[in-house]
Design a protein around this motif. Structure first.
Motif, PDB file in Angstrom:
ATOM      1  N   GLU A  74     105.333  54.108 -22.852  1.00  0.00           N
ATOM      2  CA  GLU A  74     103.912  53.955 -22.534  1.00  0.00           C
ATOM      3  C   GLU A  74     103.113  55.203 -22.877  1.00  0.00           C
ATOM      4  O   GLU A  74     103.562  56.320 -22.680  1.00  0.00           O
ATOM      5  CB  GLU A  74     103.748  53.634 -21.042  1.00  0.00           C
ATOM      6  CG  GLU A  74     102.323  53.308 -20.641  1.00  0.00           C
ATOM      7  CD  GLU A  74     102.223  52.963 -19.172  1.00  0.00           C
ATOM      8  OE1 GLU A  74     101.942  53.877 -18.367  1.00  0.00           O
ATOM      9  OE2 GLU A  74     102.440  51.790 -18.813  1.00  0.00           O
ATOM     10  N   ASP A  75     101.914  54.994 -23.437  1.00  0.00           N
ATOM     11  CA  ASP A  75     100.956  56.083 -23.623  1.00  0.00           C
ATOM     12  C   ASP A  75     100.327  56.384 -22.273  1.00  0.00           C
ATOM     13  O   ASP A  75      99.687  55.514 -21.660  1.00  0.00           O
ATOM     14  CB  ASP A  75      99.885  55.659 -24.632  1.00  0.00           C
ATOM     15  CG  ASP A  75      98.801  56.727 -24.780  1.00  0.00           C
ATOM     16  OD1 ASP A  75      99.108  57.821 -25.262  1.00  0.00           O
ATOM     17  OD2 ASP A  75      97.647  56.447 -24.390  1.00  0.00           O
ATOM     18  N   GLN A  76     100.503  57.604 -21.791  1.00  0.00           N
ATOM     19  CA  GLN A  76     100.120  57.926 -20.418  1.00  0.00           C
ATOM     20  C   GLN A  76      98.606  57.884 -20.199  1.00  0.00           C
ATOM     21  O   GLN A  76      98.147  57.632 -19.098  1.00  0.00           O
ATOM     22  CB  GLN A  76     100.650  59.322 -20.034  1.00  0.00           C
ATOM     23  CG  GLN A  76     102.151  59.430 -20.050  1.00  0.00           C
ATOM     24  CD  GLN A  76     102.804  58.413 -19.133  1.00  0.00           C
ATOM     25  OE1 GLN A  76     102.473  58.333 -17.961  1.00  0.00           O
ATOM     26  NE2 GLN A  76     103.714  57.608 -19.668  1.00  0.00           N
ATOM     27  N   MET A  77      97.828  58.122 -21.239  1.00  0.00           N
ATOM     28  CA  MET A  77      96.366  58.153 -21.073  1.00  0.00           C
ATOM     29  C   MET A  77      95.781  56.746 -20.933  1.00  0.00           C
ATOM     30  O   MET A  77      94.951  56.499 -20.066  1.00  0.00           O
ATOM     31  CB  MET A  77      95.725  58.867 -22.271  1.00  0.00           C
ATOM     32  CG  MET A  77      94.210  58.937 -22.201  1.00  0.00           C
ATOM     33  SD  MET A  77      93.539  59.784 -23.645  1.00  0.00           S
ATOM     34  CE  MET A  77      91.777  59.631 -23.325  1.00  0.00           C
ATOM     35  N   THR A  78      96.238  55.812 -21.788  1.00  0.00           N
ATOM     36  CA  THR A  78      95.611  54.492 -21.846  1.00  0.00           C
ATOM     37  C   THR A  78      96.412  53.394 -21.152  1.00  0.00           C
ATOM     38  O   THR A  78      95.859  52.336 -20.853  1.00  0.00           O
ATOM     39  CB  THR A  78      95.420  54.082 -23.315  1.00  0.00           C
ATOM     40  OG1 THR A  78      96.712  54.007 -23.947  1.00  0.00           O
ATOM     41  CG2 THR A  78      94.535  55.080 -24.039  1.00  0.00           C
ATOM     42  N   GLY A  79      97.693  53.617 -20.913  1.00  0.00           N
ATOM     43  CA  GLY A  79      98.532  52.564 -20.371  1.00  0.00           C
ATOM     44  C   GLY A  79      99.018  51.580 -21.423  1.00  0.00           C
ATOM     45  O   GLY A  79      99.723  50.623 -21.101  1.00  0.00           O
ATOM     46  N   LEU A  80      98.643  51.784 -22.708  1.00  0.00           N
ATOM     47  CA  LEU A  80      99.155  50.945 -23.787  1.00  0.00           C
ATOM     48  C   LEU A  80     100.545  51.415 -24.199  1.00  0.00           C
ATOM     49  O   LEU A  80     100.997  52.491 -23.803  1.00  0.00           O
ATOM     50  CB  LEU A  80      98.211  51.018 -24.997  1.00  0.00           C
ATOM     51  CG  LEU A  80      96.742  50.645 -24.772  1.00  0.00           C
ATOM     52  CD1 LEU A  80      95.967  50.777 -26.071  1.00  0.00           C
ATOM     53  CD2 LEU A  80      96.606  49.245 -24.209  1.00  0.00           C
ATOM     54  N   LYS A  81     101.242  50.615 -25.010  1.00  0.00           N
ATOM     55  CA  LYS A  81     102.533  51.033 -25.547  1.00  0.00           C
ATOM     56  C   LYS A  81     102.322  52.169 -26.548  1.00  0.00           C
ATOM     57  O   LYS A  81     101.229  52.343 -27.089  1.00  0.00           O
ATOM     58  CB  LYS A  81     103.222  49.857 -26.251  1.00  0.00           C
ATOM     59  CG  LYS A  81     103.549  48.690 -25.337  1.00  0.00           C
ATOM     60  CD  LYS A  81     104.544  49.076 -24.269  1.00  0.00           C
ATOM     61  CE  LYS A  81     104.918  47.874 -23.413  1.00  0.00           C
ATOM     62  NZ  LYS A  81     105.851  48.250 -22.324  1.00  0.00           N
TER      63      LYS A  81
END
Length: 535
Positions: free
Chosen positions: A367-374
């Motif tokens: 997960e990308d920690q900033m956006t919550g996207l993969k």
């Protein structure tokens, strides 16, 4: 911490104390508590930096549940008092021990010797009350170092009982197991041969004790597994050492696609229809599952006994069980030697904890920690899986924010972050739930989605582009910033690298032709061929 508290029912709260400020899960925050915090049950003036402190048993003010807390004290430059607090639900720990029984009517429970209060009990109404099984004289003996023994006879609820106790555990509690004297007598005399029956009982207790110990010893190692293959191998070793089995299959729930996947044997299957009955509580753990009941059993064990253990994260008492109970996997054990519900529940609990740990680790890694996207690695794994399965009808779209550097230079990086978060939010609301949404890097995003044809994919992507164009990000009360995106996409065919390259070329052409538009790789190919003919 929020993810752990939500998905593992033993954790009530995770908190951080920094001098006079206290932060906890669900956004809880208190300031100016440097004196008040010293009266909390989990606070100890004697705790040293690096030590882990286990609190006394207490009732949580926020959840009104009985619990204990694990506290570690940290050294942080410029701060005097920094501690991490993990609050553990005694009721949930009691649930884990509810399947441990002495004969039919007995049960396992635990007492805190310092206060003589019941801290673990299958009847949660008994938590926090004084124990009647241990008197002051016996408690003094236990506190003096008598680590194990028995309580021959005591009266509770109008019945005489017998219990054994042991203090060798990490919580420093007195762990007890007992049942009614009448049940012991009835079972001992049932066959008429008192001596033979007692020997059989002793043998069974010794065998059960050995297996119980082995399950705990080997089962505790399951949570150290980092990958599914490693967990499968350790689980196979555990079953061979205790219950015995010919094969084991660990299917994991794929929440996006709604199916089950078995990584070790590379199998995929739908969730068995009758499994909902088990989750609702109307099927006993450890019951043999017939091939005609379950398509998976028909595939993996058509002609041998097989038991099925659903792995479910249970709902908390204050939550709706229909929404909070979550199936995360199913364990199949082929040709088990000892198919007792007692051992089945223990193994299911250990496997559930280990599986939760791996899924949590994978969630953090992907997960990308900033956006919550993969993130990029997760996207490539999904593409690789689709290609390996020869799945058709998928498209990869590369999305780039137009003139993002200009936005950063004009309005600053904080607004640039707002732009990134806005794009991520628009993606979550614009694409199907099964689509893989990814922050590819910087201001570039990607989507792996299913569509019946190029025209449909183009329509979905252009609707998203239009929504972004229509949105505004406020700079201040008088000024707002408009943003646009350029998108290039290509069908998922042949190889992963060629698909990414095709989508990238389409994105580059969309940028070079004026931005704020969507182009497919096929449209770019046609455009290139037309230009070549004209030349």
């Amino acid at each position: 911490a929020n993810y752990v508290v939500k998905n593992q029912n033993k954790f009530l709260e995770v908190g951080l104390l920094v001098d006079s400020d206290y932060y906890a899960t669900d956004g809880f925050h208190l300031s100016g508590i440097d004196e008040r915090v010293k009266h909390r049950p989990w606070y100890s003036d004697d705790q040293k930096t690096g030590d882990i402190f286990l609190s006394d048993f207490y009732r949580s003010n926020s959840t009104q549940k009985w619990c204990v807390a694990l506290v570690t004290k940290l050294a942080l430059p410029g701060k005097n008092n920094v501690r991490i607090i993990i609050e553990l639900d005694a009721g949930a720990m009691s649930d884990d021990l509810s399947g441990l029984k002495t004969m039919k009517k007995g049960y396992v429970y635990a007492i805190e010797p310092k206060t003589k209060r019941v801290v673990i009990h299958p009847d949660k109404e008994r938590l926090g009350v004084d124990s009647v099984s241990i008197n002051s004289e016996l408690l003094t003996t236990i506190m003096a170092g008598d680590g194990h023994g028995n309580i021959p006879s005591y009266q509770y609820d109008g019945q005489y009982k017998f219990s054994v106790y042991d203090t060798s555990n990490n919580f420093n509690w007195v762990l007890l197991s007992g049942t009614n004297n009448s049940e012991i007598t009835a079972n001992a005399l049932k066959m008429g041969a008192v001596g033979g029956t007692l020997l059989a009982v002793v043998f069974f207790i010794l065998l059960a004790g050995y297996l119980h110990t082995r399950v705990h010893q080997v089962g505790g190692q399951l949570i150290e597994a980092q990958e599914f293959d490693e967990l499968h191998e350790q689980l196979s070793a555990l079953l061979n050492d205790t219950m015995g089995s010919s094969r084991v299959y660990l299917f994991v729930m794929n929440a996006n696609e709604g199916g089950l996947e078995e990584a070790y044997h590379n199998l995929r299957a739908n969730v068995p229809a009758d499994l909902l009955c088990r989750i609702a509580g109307c099927q006993q753990l450890g019951r043999f599952c017939k091939p005609e009941q379950d398509d998976i059993v028909r595939r993996i064990a058509p002609s041998e006994p097989c038991i099925r253990l659903p792995l479910v994260n249970s709902a908390r008492q204050h939550e709706n069980p229909h929404t909070a109970s979550q199936l995360i996997g199913v364990l199949y054990i082929c040709q088990p030697g000892l198919a007792y519900p007692f051992f089945a529940k223990m193994i299911a609990n250990y496997t559930l904890s280990a599986l939760n740990q791996i899924l949590l680790t994978q969630h953090i890694r992907s997960e990308d920690q900033m956006t919550g996207l993969k993130n990029k690695n997760s996207l490539r794994q999904h593409m690789d899986q689709k290609l390996a399965d020869s799945t058709t009808g998928y498209f990869l779209a590369m999305i780039d924010v137009d003139d993002f550097k200009s936005v950063n230079d004009t309005y600053g990086h904080l607004l640039g972050d707002e732009v990134i978060l806005n794009i991520a939010s628009q993606m979550k609301h614009s694409f199907p739930a099964q689509a893989v949404l990814c922050r590819y890097g910087g201001e570039e995003f990607a989507v792996l989605m299913e569509a019946p044809d190029t025209e449909t994919a183009l329509k979905i992507l252009d609707d998203f582009r239009a929504k972004v164009e229509a949105s505004r990000i406020e700079v201040n009360e008088a000024t707002s910033c408009a943003i646009t995106v350029s998108i290039g996409f290509a069908p998922l065919r042949k190889g992963m690298e060629s698909t990414i390259s095709s989508a990238d070329r389409a994105l580059y052409q969309a940028k070079s032709q004026g931005k704020n538009q969507v182009l497919s790789a096929e449209m770019c190919s046609v455009g290139t061929e037309t230009a070549a003919v004209t030349a």
